[in-house]
Enzyme design. Structure first.
Site, short mmCIF file in Angstrom:
data_model
loop_
_atom_site.label_atom_id
_atom_site.label_comp_id
_atom_site.label_asym_id
_atom_site.label_seq_id
_atom_site.Cartn_x
_atom_site.Cartn_y
_atom_site.Cartn_z
N GLU A 5 -2.20 -5.40 -3.40
CA GLU A 5 -1.24 -4.60 -2.64
C GLU A 5 -0.14 -5.48 -2.04
OE1 GLU A 5 -4.07 -0.86 -1.24
OE2 GLU A 5 -3.69 -2.51 0.16
N ASP A 50 0.83 -1.20 0.00
CA ASP A 50 0.00 0.00 0.00
C ASP A 50 0.87 1.25 0.00
OD1 ASP A 50 -2.56 1.51 0.46
OD2 ASP A 50 -1.55 1.99 2.33
#
Length: 252
Positions: A135, A63
């Protein structure tokens, strides 16, 4: 030791890794990283083997990498835009919905490791799981082969897929952006008030102020009411994004 090596080479030679390399377009060196990146937390919770780890830690890293790469890209692409515009555009590109769609397009669900219950609950099609896995895969690529490869992956699979002009056009709808902002906060809808009309009827200048939860947050002047509202919304967004914590306290 011999058994662990045998398990390692079994995993390494498994056809699934070749499939995954083709899907991702990057080489895989550390297979255990990608096993973790594709392992749902339910598997970790239901196993006594404490060495097992799910994708959660790699998701955290991925992320951050995704956000940084996209932020740099937008900073370069839009040298004249303010922070609020860049923040809003980045949020659209890295949203859970956007990440889930990319993962779905790549067929990531095929590779996810789930426990029987999550399997029965259609976990491979679950948008949240798919977004988290995308992610975590970015995090795995970053650790496995560095920022250059993780950045290339993000550019190829995310940035080059998006219709940026269309997204930018949407972002120029300041009233729409402001509405999304306040809805996300759970605040009342913005209220636009015409507080002044100057000049002759054929060449009037409208002054509009926008209020959120009874507090004035921006104003705009233009030759039409709609344009003045857009300018007022734009100023409100700049104010909200630059001083969000103070605005939150005064708005609730």
């Amino acid at each position: 030791m011999v058994r662990s090596l045998q398990r390692f080479f079994h995993r390494r030679n498994h056809p699934i890794w070749g499939e995954l390399e083709k899907v991702l377009g990057v080489p895989i060196y550390n297979y255990s990283l990608f096993e973790k990146a594709l392992r749902h937390p339910s598997v970790e919770r239901n196993q006594s083997d404490k060495a097992l780890q799910s994708y959660e830690r790699l998701e955290f890293l991925g992320d951050a990498v995704l956000g940084a790469v996209v932020a740099e890209y937008l900073y370069i692409q839009f040298p004249d835009e303010m922070e609020g515009f860049l923040t809003f555009t980045r949020s659209k590109l890295v949203s859970g919905e956007a990440c889930a769609q990319i993962a779905r397009d790549l067929g990531i669900g095929h590779f996810v490791e789930l426990d029987p219950y999550m399997e029965s609950q259609m976990g491979r099609q679950n948008s949240s799981i798919l977004a988290n896995c995308l992610e975590s895969i970015i995090g795995a690529i970053h650790l496995d082969s560095g920022l250059t490869n993780s950045s290339k992956f993000i550019h190829r699979q995310i940035l080059e897929r998006v219709d940026l002009p269309q997204l930018v056009t949407k972002n120029n709808n300041h009233k729409g952006r402001l509405l999304e902002f306040v809805q996300a906060k759970g605040w009342d809808y913005p209220e636009y008030r015409v507080v002044g009309i100057d000049g002759p009827p054929h060449d009037s200048i409208f002054t509009v102020e926008v209020f959120i939860n009874g507090h004035r947050k921006g104003n705009g002047q233009a030759t039409s009411k709609k344009k003045a509202e857009q300018l007022a919304a734009h100023k409100a967004l700049k104010s909200l994004s630059s001083n969000e914590s103070t605005i939150h306290q005064s708005a609730v």
